[in-house]
Design a protein around this motif. Structure first.
Motif, PDB file in Angstrom:
ATOM      1  N   ALA A  27       0.850  -1.197   0.000  1.00 45.61           N
ATOM      2  CA  ALA A  27       0.000   0.000   0.000  1.00 45.61           C
ATOM      3  C   ALA A  27       0.881   1.240   0.000  1.00 45.61           C
ATOM      4  N   TYR A  28       0.501   2.225  -0.775  1.00 41.38           N
ATOM      5  CA  TYR A  28       1.109   3.548  -0.674  1.00 41.38           C
ATOM      6  C   TYR A  28       0.128   4.572  -1.201  1.00 41.38           C
ATOM      7  N   ALA A  29       0.385   5.817  -0.841  1.00 44.85           N
ATOM      8  CA  ALA A  29      -0.418   6.927  -1.332  1.00 44.85           C
ATOM      9  C   ALA A  29       0.457   7.716  -2.301  1.00 44.85           C
ATOM     10  N   PHE A  51      -5.450  -3.148  -5.249  1.00 45.43           N
ATOM     11  CA  PHE A  51      -5.169  -1.728  -5.515  1.00 45.43           C
ATOM     12  C   PHE A  51      -5.347  -1.367  -6.998  1.00 45.43           C
ATOM     13  N   ALA A  52      -5.885  -2.278  -7.784  1.00 42.71           N
ATOM     14  CA  ALA A  52      -5.863  -2.079  -9.239  1.00 42.71           C
ATOM     15  C   ALA A  52      -6.821  -0.989  -9.712  1.00 42.71           C
ATOM     16  N   ARG A  53      -7.806  -0.625  -8.894  1.00 41.90           N
ATOM     17  CA  ARG A  53      -8.822   0.344  -9.360  1.00 41.90           C
ATOM     18  C   ARG A  53      -9.304  -0.057 -10.762  1.00 41.90           C
ATOM     19  N   GLY A  54      -9.280   0.853 -11.735  1.00 46.52           N
ATOM     20  CA  GLY A  54      -9.791   0.486 -13.072  1.00 46.52           C
ATOM     21  C   GLY A  54      -8.784  -0.233 -13.950  1.00 46.52           C
ATOM     22  N   GLY A  55      -7.553  -0.449 -13.454  1.00 49.12           N
ATOM     23  CA  GLY A  55      -6.496  -0.998 -14.315  1.00 49.12           C
ATOM     24  C   GLY A  55      -6.629  -2.497 -14.517  1.00 49.12           C
ATOM     25  N   ASP A  56      -5.953  -2.999 -15.538  1.00 47.70           N
ATOM     26  CA  ASP A  56      -6.046  -4.434 -15.843  1.00 47.70           C
ATOM     27  C   ASP A  56      -4.970  -5.256 -15.136  1.00 47.70           C
ATOM     28  N   GLY A  57      -4.094  -4.567 -14.406  1.00 48.00           N
ATOM     29  CA  GLY A  57      -3.068  -5.284 -13.644  1.00 48.00           C
ATOM     30  C   GLY A  57      -1.910  -5.784 -14.494  1.00 48.00           C
ATOM     31  N   LEU A  58      -1.906  -5.404 -15.759  1.00 43.77           N
ATOM     32  CA  LEU A  58      -0.925  -6.000 -16.674  1.00 43.77           C
ATOM     33  C   LEU A  58       0.108  -4.983 -17.140  1.00 43.77           C
ATOM     34  N   ASP A 118       4.808   9.008  -5.232  1.00 48.56           N
ATOM     35  CA  ASP A 118       4.835   7.541  -5.162  1.00 48.56           C
ATOM     36  C   ASP A 118       5.969   6.979  -5.999  1.00 48.56           C
ATOM     37  N   ASN A 119       6.615   7.835  -6.791  1.00 44.45           N
ATOM     38  CA  ASN A 119       7.743   7.380  -7.604  1.00 44.45           C
ATOM     39  C   ASN A 119       9.064   7.928  -7.075  1.00 44.45           C
ATOM     40  N   MET A 120       9.109   8.291  -5.801  1.00 44.19           N
ATOM     41  CA  MET A 120      10.362   8.766  -5.205  1.00 44.19           C
ATOM     42  C   MET A 120      10.687   7.891  -3.995  1.00 44.19           C
ATOM     43  N   HIS A 139      -4.586  -5.245 -23.909  1.00 45.05           N
ATOM     44  CA  HIS A 139      -5.273  -4.276 -24.771  1.00 45.05           C
ATOM     45  C   HIS A 139      -4.975  -2.859 -24.327  1.00 45.05           C
ATOM     46  N   ARG A 140      -4.231  -2.141 -25.136  1.00 41.47           N
ATOM     47  CA  ARG A 140      -3.998  -0.720 -24.931  1.00 41.47           C
ATOM     48  C   ARG A 140      -4.708  -0.004 -26.089  1.00 41.47           C
ATOM     49  N   GLU A 141      -4.046   0.960 -26.752  1.00 46.22           N
ATOM     50  CA  GLU A 141      -4.695   1.505 -27.950  1.00 46.22           C
ATOM     51  C   GLU A 141      -4.810   0.412 -29.015  1.00 46.22           C
ATOM     52  N   ARG A 200      -4.924   6.422  -1.681  1.00 47.15           N
ATOM     53  CA  ARG A 200      -4.731   4.979  -1.840  1.00 47.15           C
ATOM     54  C   ARG A 200      -4.369   4.674  -3.288  1.00 47.15           C
ATOM     55  N   LEU A 201      -3.053   4.474  -3.501  1.00 46.87           N
ATOM     56  CA  LEU A 201      -2.585   4.022  -4.817  1.00 46.87           C
ATOM     57  C   LEU A 201      -2.201   2.554  -4.668  1.00 46.87           C
ATOM     58  N   GLY A 202      -0.993   2.298  -4.229  1.00 47.20           N
ATOM     59  CA  GLY A 202      -0.551   0.925  -3.982  1.00 47.20           C
ATOM     60  C   GLY A 202      -0.194   0.175  -5.251  1.00 47.20           C
ATOM     61  N   ASP A 203       0.287  -1.054  -5.040  1.00 46.84           N
ATOM     62  CA  ASP A 203       0.690  -1.920  -6.152  1.00 46.84           C
ATOM     63  C   ASP A 203      -0.550  -2.445  -6.865  1.00 46.84           C
ATOM     64  N   GLY A 204      -0.990  -1.749  -7.909  1.00 46.02           N
ATOM     65  CA  GLY A 204      -2.171  -2.188  -8.646  1.00 46.02           C
ATOM     66  C   GLY A 204      -1.875  -3.342  -9.586  1.00 46.02           C
ATOM     67  N   ARG A 205      -0.611  -3.427  -9.990  1.00 44.87           N
ATOM     68  CA  ARG A 205      -0.230  -4.501 -10.934  1.00 44.87           C
ATOM     69  C   ARG A 205       1.138  -5.064 -10.572  1.00 44.87           C
ATOM     70  N   ALA A 206       1.486  -4.949  -9.305  1.00 43.64           N
ATOM     71  CA  ALA A 206       2.821  -5.362  -8.878  1.00 43.64           C
ATOM     72  C   ALA A 206       2.721  -6.153  -7.580  1.00 43.64           C
ATOM     73  N   TYR A 234       4.950   7.421 -23.897  1.00 42.94           N
ATOM     74  CA  TYR A 234       3.635   7.296 -23.295  1.00 42.94           C
ATOM     75  C   TYR A 234       3.774   6.586 -21.975  1.00 42.94           C
ATOM     76  N   CYS A 235       2.937   6.998 -21.032  1.00 42.27           N
ATOM     77  CA  CYS A 235       3.064   6.502 -19.671  1.00 42.27           C
ATOM     78  C   CYS A 235       3.261   4.994 -19.700  1.00 42.27           C
ATOM     79  N   GLY A 236       4.235   4.526 -18.935  1.00 42.98           N
ATOM     80  CA  GLY A 236       4.723   3.153 -19.010  1.00 42.98           C
ATOM     81  C   GLY A 236       3.691   2.100 -18.698  1.00 42.98           C
TER      82      GLY A 236
HETATM   83  P1  AMP Z   1       2.733   4.551 -12.112  1.00 48.52           P
HETATM   84  O1  AMP Z   1       2.176   5.580 -13.044  1.00 48.52           O
HETATM   85  O2  AMP Z   1       3.300   3.368 -12.816  1.00 48.52           O
HETATM   86  O3  AMP Z   1       3.645   5.117 -11.086  1.00 48.52           O
HETATM   87  O4  AMP Z   1       1.466   3.961 -11.340  1.00 48.52           O
HETATM   88  C1  AMP Z   1       0.580   4.741 -10.601  1.00 48.52           C
HETATM   89  C2  AMP Z   1      -0.464   3.842  -9.956  1.00 48.52           C
HETATM   90  O5  AMP Z   1      -1.293   3.230 -10.936  1.00 48.52           O
HETATM   91  C3  AMP Z   1       0.105   2.717  -9.114  1.00 48.52           C
HETATM   92  O6  AMP Z   1      -0.766   2.548  -8.025  1.00 48.52           O
HETATM   93  C4  AMP Z   1       0.049   1.546 -10.062  1.00 48.52           C
HETATM   94  O7  AMP Z   1       0.011   0.317  -9.379  1.00 48.52           O
HETATM   95  C5  AMP Z   1      -1.251   1.813 -10.807  1.00 48.52           C
HETATM   96  N1  AMP Z   1      -1.281   1.215 -12.141  1.00 48.52           N
HETATM   97  C6  AMP Z   1      -0.616   1.611 -13.244  1.00 48.52           C
HETATM   98  N2  AMP Z   1      -0.907   0.832 -14.299  1.00 48.52           N
HETATM   99  C7  AMP Z   1      -1.782  -0.109 -13.866  1.00 48.52           C
HETATM  100  C8  AMP Z   1      -2.476  -1.212 -14.469  1.00 48.52           C
HETATM  101  N3  AMP Z   1      -2.318  -1.513 -15.761  1.00 48.52           N
HETATM  102  N4  AMP Z   1      -3.287  -1.952 -13.695  1.00 48.52           N
HETATM  103  C9  AMP Z   1      -3.470  -1.663 -12.399  1.00 48.52           C
HETATM  104  N5  AMP Z   1      -2.852  -0.638 -11.771  1.00 48.52           N
HETATM  105  C10 AMP Z   1      -2.021   0.133 -12.477  1.00 48.52           C
END
Ligand code: AMP
Ligand code: MG
Length: 487
Positions: free
Chosen positions: A78-80, A122-129, A254-256, A166-168, A90-96, A484-486
């Protein structure tokens, strides 16, 4: 070949044990068809991992988290964080996932962490990938940073998952196995603080002191000493970025790291034409994290760390603010000291030379580089030639070569050491057009351009025949580069 994980891999679970409130036990997805793309064998060896075994079926399953040894307890952390100035509690490891800690050859605890291992709470709307291209970008750029002597998280391996992401457009999925002295971030402290749990915040600080800044424990005010140590580590780190022209791209809190390692290579890039306003990230439209703004961005993030640790600094919060402010106010001096020492070395000038002579000369140079849009890396490498009586390659980098003559004459009067310059000014950096070329080829299954690029940038100071194109600036038709954002 055995189906059991290597019996020699034993993970510690120190983070999960000491900071259970910030660790959600979780499991990686099982990829349909995992294939190892790249492995840093030397790094594996320092972690006591047998490279040959890591290449085996079970080894690759470890590298994607599908087969972890008995007793390992993978967790999502977990991290903010403040993202582009806005606080997200609440950000955290969404895909890690943090697989656990290993002890390296130096006896240091190192996290083994996966990125792209599937959705977590922590994935929120993300696909975790994660996708092959961006994970290989982190691999090659972190390799380069390490070879340049810049503190960084390391990339142990990238494994293609065999899953389409699936991205663009549909893209091949991947998992990055990352090694770090820890994954504690400014955002970890912000998270602990936001819970209102004073004991958790204290345990987090104690954990950070033990792992990164143990000397702080011996002082009268260990938490203030921790804060000062993070300030010092970040001032030095960002100075190193600036000296090599590195633009992180997304310096959210969260990236420092607390360790002072560079982390989270997303839309990062090495600057070519010197320009304080250089921005490469497609999502940083306001230029918040432009090249020249990085020291300020770091200081801003450290102010957010100060806010998070205030309860630890003094019972009286007004006194705590005074202490934190005094520490933070020393960031610019620390940064300038690190930067001046670095630029003095890049210019080949002796340690003993008074900084008040070096800094104005360097500032004047940067103005000339900026107005001539001169390639930063090529300039400093060519300059050693000018110290050896061959100024032409340096002069030719300027649209009007005469513009640098007066500066060159005054600099040469200080007797620069050309050999010393070649040891600190890289010839090979991961230039953006080369990175793009390598990632595009890898995405289509051809890893050779990536391997050659890694080979060039992992010995960045040693000029070698045959690598000329790795030393050259981008062709003019490469245009204005955006990453583009990684994801
Ligand atoms: P970052 O931009 O990589 O520093 O990530 C910011 C936040 O978004 C972190 O909480 C990540 O875990 C989350 N995140 C980024 N990409 C994804 C994804 N594809 N699925 C789930 N969470 C993500
Ligand atoms: Mg991040």
């Amino acid at each position: 070949m055995s189906n059991e994980p290597s019996p020699t891999v034993t993970f510690d679970d120190r983070f999960a044990r000491e900071l259970a409130e910030m660790a959600v036990p979780w499991q990686a997805d099982e990829p349909p068809d995992p294939r190892l793309l790249v492995l840093d064998e030397a790094l594996a060896a320092t972690l006591g991992l047998d490279p040959a075994w890591l290449r085996s079926r079970d080894g690759v399953r470890l590298l994607v988290g599908a087969g972890v040894p008995d007793g390992a307890r993978p967790v999502a952390q977990a991290y903010a964080g403040h993202q582009f100035g806005h606080f997200v509690p609440r950000l955290g490891d969404g895909r890690a996932l943090l697989l656990g800690e290993l002890v390296d050859a130096d006896g240091q605890l190192r996290d083994l962490h996966l990125k792209g291992s599937g959705r977590t709470p922590f994935a929120r709307g993300g696909d975790g990938l994660a996708v092959v291209g961006p994970m290989l970008r982190e691999y090659v750029v972190s390799q380069a940073m390490h070879a340049l002597g810049i503190p960084t998280t390391r990339s142990l391996a990238v494994v293609a998952t065999g899953r389409t992401v699936h991205r663009e457009t549909p893209l091949p999925g991947a998992v990055l196995a990352r090694v770090a002295s820890s994954h504690l971030r400014v955002g970890s402290f912000q998270y602990a603080r936001a819970t209102g749990d004073a004991d958790l915040l204290r345990r987090l600080a104690d954990h950070a002191i033990a792992r990164h800044h143990p000397e702080a424990a011996e002082t009268e005010q260990p938490y203030l000493a921790l804060f000062e140590a993070v300030i010092a580590a970040q001032a030095s780190l960002v100075a190193r970025w600036m000296l090599v022209g590195f633009v992180h791209g997304v310096m959210n809190t969260d990236n420092m790291t607390i360790s002072g390692e560079t982390i989270d290579y997303g839309p990062c890039a090495f600057m070519e034409a010197f320009d304080p306003a250089a921005v490469y990230s497609s999502i940083d439209q306001a230029g918040r994290y432009a090249y020249g703004k990085q020291p300020l961005a770091a200081q801003w993030n450290l102010a957010r760390l100060a806010e998070a640790v205030l309860p630890l600094l003094h019972e009286d919060q007004e006194r705590a603010v005074v202490l934190a402010t005094a520490a933070l106010d020393r960031f610019p001096d620390r940064y300038r000291a690190a930067w001046s020492a670095g630029i003095r070395a890049k210019l080949g000038l002796p340690d003993a030379l008074d900084p008040t002579r070096v800094v104005p000369l360097a500032d004047e140079l940067l103005t000339l580089l900026h107005s001539g849009r001169v390639d930063h890396t090529s300039f400093f490498r060519a300059l050693a030639g000018a110290a050896r009586d061959d100024a032409e390659p340096t002069r030719r980098l300027f649209p009007d070569p005469v513009a640098i003559d007066d500066w060159l004459a005054r600099w040469r009067a200080l007797s620069p050491d050309a050999d010393a310059m070649d040891r600190v000014n890289p010839i090979y950096i991961p230039r953006n057009h080369l990175v793009e070329e390598a990632l595009a080829a890898a995405t289509h299954g051809d890893l050779r351009p990536l391997e050659r690029l890694v080979e060039a940038v992992t010995a960045p100071y040693d000029e070698r025949p045959g690598l000329e194109r790795y030393a050259a600036a981008a062709p003019p038709d490469f245009g204005s580069y955006r990453t583009y954002c990684g994801t």
